[in-house]
Motif scaffolding. Structure first.
Motif, PDB file in Angstrom:
ATOM      1  N   LEU A 242       0.820  -1.208   0.000  1.00 53.99           N
ATOM      2  CA  LEU A 242       0.000   0.000   0.000  1.00 53.99           C
ATOM      3  C   LEU A 242       0.855   1.259   0.000  1.00 53.99           C
ATOM      4  N   PHE A 243       1.923   1.243   0.774  1.00 48.81           N
ATOM      5  CA  PHE A 243       2.780   2.428   0.854  1.00 48.81           C
ATOM      6  C   PHE A 243       3.466   2.696  -0.489  1.00 48.81           C
ATOM      7  N   ALA A 244       3.902   1.619  -1.149  1.00 45.28           N
ATOM      8  CA  ALA A 244       4.483   1.773  -2.486  1.00 45.28           C
ATOM      9  C   ALA A 244       3.471   2.410  -3.432  1.00 45.28           C
ATOM     10  N   MET A 245       2.222   1.997  -3.336  1.00 44.36           N
ATOM     11  CA  MET A 245       1.172   2.538  -4.202  1.00 44.36           C
ATOM     12  C   MET A 245       0.919   4.015  -3.880  1.00 44.36           C
ATOM     13  N   TRP A 246       0.778   4.345  -2.603  1.00 45.92           N
ATOM     14  CA  TRP A 246       0.465   5.734  -2.237  1.00 45.92           C
ATOM     15  C   TRP A 246       1.584   6.689  -2.623  1.00 45.92           C
ATOM     16  N   ILE A 247       2.823   6.262  -2.464  1.00 47.58           N
ATOM     17  CA  ILE A 247       3.948   7.145  -2.790  1.00 47.58           C
ATOM     18  C   ILE A 247       4.081   7.350  -4.289  1.00 47.58           C
ATOM     19  N   TYR A 248       3.953   6.264  -5.064  1.00 45.70           N
ATOM     20  CA  TYR A 248       4.416   6.297  -6.454  1.00 45.70           C
ATOM     21  C   TYR A 248       3.329   6.271  -7.520  1.00 45.70           C
ATOM     22  N   THR A 249       2.061   6.160  -7.154  1.00 49.45           N
ATOM     23  CA  THR A 249       1.035   6.097  -8.202  1.00 49.45           C
ATOM     24  C   THR A 249       1.006   7.367  -9.041  1.00 49.45           C
ATOM     25  N   THR A 250       1.110   8.528  -8.405  1.00 51.23           N
ATOM     26  CA  THR A 250       1.103   9.772  -9.187  1.00 51.23           C
ATOM     27  C   THR A 250       2.262   9.807 -10.169  1.00 51.23           C
ATOM     28  N   SER A 251       3.468   9.497  -9.716  1.00 47.31           N
ATOM     29  CA  SER A 251       4.631   9.487 -10.617  1.00 47.31           C
ATOM     30  C   SER A 251       4.501   8.413 -11.687  1.00 47.31           C
ATOM     31  N   ALA A 252       4.009   7.227 -11.296  1.00 43.94           N
ATOM     32  CA  ALA A 252       3.894   6.123 -12.253  1.00 43.94           C
ATOM     33  C   ALA A 252       2.880   6.445 -13.343  1.00 43.94           C
ATOM     34  N   VAL A 253       1.741   6.980 -12.954  1.00 39.77           N
ATOM     35  CA  VAL A 253       0.679   7.261 -13.920  1.00 39.77           C
ATOM     36  C   VAL A 253       1.047   8.437 -14.823  1.00 39.77           C
ATOM     37  N   THR A 254       1.564   9.518 -14.238  1.00 40.79           N
ATOM     38  CA  THR A 254       1.893  10.683 -15.058  1.00 40.79           C
ATOM     39  C   THR A 254       3.027  10.390 -16.043  1.00 40.79           C
ATOM     40  N   SER A 255       4.007   9.581 -15.633  1.00 40.49           N
ATOM     41  CA  SER A 255       5.140   9.293 -16.519  1.00 40.49           C
ATOM     42  C   SER A 255       4.872   8.111 -17.448  1.00 40.49           C
ATOM     43  N   HIS A 256       4.298   7.035 -16.940  1.00 41.63           N
ATOM     44  CA  HIS A 256       4.128   5.806 -17.725  1.00 41.63           C
ATOM     45  C   HIS A 256       2.910   5.857 -18.635  1.00 41.63           C
ATOM     46  N   VAL A 257       1.809   6.463 -18.143  1.00 46.20           N
ATOM     47  CA  VAL A 257       0.565   6.489 -18.921  1.00 46.20           C
ATOM     48  C   VAL A 257       0.404   7.818 -19.657  1.00 46.20           C
ATOM     49  N   TYR A 258       0.702   8.941 -18.988  1.00 46.09           N
ATOM     50  CA  TYR A 258       0.531  10.256 -19.618  1.00 46.09           C
ATOM     51  C   TYR A 258       1.801  10.750 -20.303  1.00 46.09           C
ATOM     52  N   GLY A 259       2.937  10.165 -19.967  1.00 49.36           N
ATOM     53  CA  GLY A 259       4.178  10.488 -20.668  1.00 49.36           C
ATOM     54  C   GLY A 259       4.801  11.819 -20.316  1.00 49.36           C
ATOM     55  N   THR A 260       4.643  12.285 -19.081  1.00 46.26           N
ATOM     56  CA  THR A 260       5.260  13.560 -18.704  1.00 46.26           C
ATOM     57  C   THR A 260       5.716  13.524 -17.257  1.00 46.26           C
ATOM     58  N   SER A 261       6.791  14.259 -16.966  1.00 45.93           N
ATOM     59  CA  SER A 261       7.259  14.450 -15.586  1.00 45.93           C
ATOM     60  C   SER A 261       7.354  15.929 -15.247  1.00 45.93           C
ATOM     61  N   ASP A 262       6.823  16.784 -16.120  1.00 42.46           N
ATOM     62  CA  ASP A 262       6.840  18.227 -15.917  1.00 42.46           C
ATOM     63  C   ASP A 262       5.676  18.629 -15.020  1.00 42.46           C
ATOM     64  N   THR A 263       5.970  18.915 -13.747  1.00 43.08           N
ATOM     65  CA  THR A 263       4.905  19.176 -12.782  1.00 43.08           C
ATOM     66  C   THR A 263       4.162  20.487 -13.040  1.00 43.08           C
ATOM     67  N   THR A 264       4.711  21.338 -13.895  1.00 39.50           N
ATOM     68  CA  THR A 264       4.035  22.602 -14.204  1.00 39.50           C
ATOM     69  C   THR A 264       3.127  22.489 -15.427  1.00 39.50           C
ATOM     70  N   SER A 265       3.134  21.347 -16.085  1.00 37.14           N
ATOM     71  CA  SER A 265       2.373  21.196 -17.327  1.00 37.14           C
ATOM     72  C   SER A 265       0.923  20.819 -17.039  1.00 37.14           C
ATOM     73  N   ALA A 266       0.041  21.168 -17.988  1.00 33.26           N
ATOM     74  CA  ALA A 266      -1.374  20.806 -17.860  1.00 33.26           C
ATOM     75  C   ALA A 266      -1.552  19.297 -17.902  1.00 33.26           C
ATOM     76  N   LEU A 267      -0.713  18.601 -18.699  1.00 31.38           N
ATOM     77  CA  LEU A 267      -0.833  17.152 -18.836  1.00 31.38           C
ATOM     78  C   LEU A 267      -0.507  16.446 -17.522  1.00 31.38           C
ATOM     79  N   TYR A 268       0.541  16.910 -16.837  1.00 30.34           N
ATOM     80  CA  TYR A 268       0.896  16.313 -15.546  1.00 30.34           C
ATOM     81  C   TYR A 268      -0.249  16.482 -14.546  1.00 30.34           C
ATOM     82  N   ASN A 269      -0.800  17.673 -14.453  1.00 30.92           N
ATOM     83  CA  ASN A 269      -1.868  17.930 -13.499  1.00 30.92           C
ATOM     84  C   ASN A 269      -3.157  17.208 -13.874  1.00 30.92           C
ATOM     85  N   GLU A 270      -3.379  17.002 -15.167  1.00 28.93           N
ATOM     86  CA  GLU A 270      -4.513  16.178 -15.595  1.00 28.93           C
ATOM     87  C   GLU A 270      -4.326  14.731 -15.107  1.00 28.93           C
ATOM     88  N   GLY A 271      -3.094  14.227 -15.256  1.00 28.00           N
ATOM     89  CA  GLY A 271      -2.793  12.878 -14.782  1.00 28.00           C
ATOM     90  C   GLY A 271      -2.896  12.770 -13.275  1.00 28.00           C
TER      91      GLY A 271
END
Length: 427
Positions: A242-271
């Motif tokens: 559970l802790f692995a999921m809570w820490i890393y789901t945002t990073s995993a989804v935004t980078s692996h599924v949405y393809g961005t790590s730019d926290t200032t971008s609209a795509l990152y915040n959408e993810g």
């Protein structure tokens, strides 16, 4: 008696779905996230056993045993929820996480003992399932709040200065109000049973100093009943996942599924907003499944029910690796939700059936060690593992979590569960 958990889960759900987002927005790197999250397990390790110990020894003719702790925690947690999204630097957000998590733990631990206090053994599986239901409902709403604020009410999910978006801020404000109101509803609308021997309790309190109480709280780990030891191994791998999921789901989804790590971008915040929806879905599934678990446990057993649920959670986490369409993440969350419902109820139902009534809060607090220790271990090694072996790709944290869920399920086979129907306690 369980309604207050609706509010408590507003706090935890907002934390789980948004803290990594806040940390990354304020400049944290992926390998730093686990260490920054240490506040959650460490405060639990320190606070819950102590609160459990002293709530066992508290009695007020008007406020009872557990309810004073509910109220104190609610007040402090509400203040922390209002302060957290207004952090302007990473160090401020970290301090707020420590304060928020400590406050939530003051309320939460006595709620676990509350069910054990008030219900006989044959009703406890249903009692903890009811807690899971309110936890699920609270988490559904709280996890979805940033998405709702942006897509239903037009509140911006991008801060012009690169800070915390208004949608996140308003979500925390709403969560703080909901936390306070729900917990205080339980405080004012429940009545606790007095201790069987009030004079004996007063005598024990007079003979026990503060430091004696603190010491006894932490040495309890060496005095656990056999079933509690067996459940500890199941808890370790469940909460590591559970802790692995809570820490890393945002990073995993935004980078692996949405393809961005730019926290200032609209795509990152959408993810990041979609992660909130994913968390809402798994908590919604948990709220529904909570009512099915007692039925399944009655037809099979509590440990086999827990095994099957944890396997479903493992499948759900690992499946995220194979997903490219954000909508398919909701399917993965079904398995996670089934596991979450069981984690919140089955271990406590099994544990409460073998604990003495006068030490219910104490042992529930000690049992919390096996929620927080795996989180501390995860905080210590997950960042190193991702950086050293997986090129800092957060999606592999989901796979590690899934494998851990499978291990937890297999360890259910060693648990000796006491499902004998006992007489009501303290009536």
């Amino acid at each position: 008696m369980s309604f207050g958990f609706l509010g408590i889960q507003f706090g935890f759900a907002l934390q789980n779905a948004n803290v990594s987002r806040i940390f990354e927005t304020l400049g944290a790197s992926k390998d730093e996230l686990p260490i920054l999250w240490l506040a959650a397990p460490v405060t639990g390790l320190l606070v819950q056993p102590i609160i459990g110990y002293y709530s066992d020894r508290t009695w007020h003719k008007k406020w009872g045993r557990r309810r004073p702790f509910f109220a104190i925690g609610a007040i402090l947690a509400t203040i922390a929820l209002f302060a957290m999204p207004n952090s302007t630097a990473l160090w401020m957000a970290v301090i707020m996480l420590w304060l928020m998590d400590a406050s939530i733990n003051i309320s939460m631990e006595p709620f676990r003992a509350f069910v054990g206090d008030m219900l006989p053994n044959e009703q406890r599986t249903s009692g903890f399932a009811m807690q899971s239901f309110f936890i699920g409902i609270g988490a559904v709403i709280a996890s979805a709040l940033p998405y709702i604020m942006t897509n239903w009410f037009g509140v911006s999910n991008i801060a012009a200065d690169g800070g915390i978006p208004d949608a996140v801020k308003w979500s925390f404000y709403i969560g703080g109000i909901a936390y306070f109101c729900a917990v205080m509803w339980t405080v004012f609308n429940t009545k606790e049973y007095p201790p069987d021997d009030l004079e004996k309790l007063k005598l024990e309190n007079a003979q026990t100093g503060v430091f004696t109480g603190l010491a006894e709280s932490f040495v309890g780990i060496f005095k656990m009943p056999k079933t509690m030891v067996q459940l500890a191994f199941v808890q370790f791998f469940s909460w590591f996942a559970l802790f692995a999921m809570w820490i890393y789901t945002t990073s995993a989804v935004t980078s692996h599924v949405y393809g961005t790590s730019d926290t200032t971008s609209a795509l990152y915040n959408e993810g990041a907003d979609w992660v909130g929806i994913c968390f809402a879905i798994y908590n919604g599934i948990a709220a529904i499944v909570a009512f099915l678990l007692p039925v399944i446990a009655k037809r099979t057993s509590r440990r086999m029910t827990h095994l099957m649920a944890l396997f479903m959670g493992g499948i759900g986490l690992i499946s995220i690796f194979f997903i490219t369409d954000p909508n398919m993440l909701l399917v993965s969350m079904i398995g996670v939700g089934i596991a979450w419902a069981s984690i919140l109820s089955m271990p406590y139902a099994m544990l409460s059936s073998i604990l003495p009534a006068n030490k219910m809060g104490y042992y529930m607090g000690v049992f919390n060690f096996f929620i927080v220790i795996p989180q501390i271990v995860a905080a210590g090694i997950l960042g190193f593992m991702l950086k050293s072996f997986f090129q800092n790709d957060a999606i592999y944290a989901m796979i590690i979590g899934g494998v851990s869920m499978f291990l937890a399920g297999l360890l259910c086979l060693i648990v000796q569960d006491n499902e004998v129907k006992n007489a009501p306690i303290g009536k």
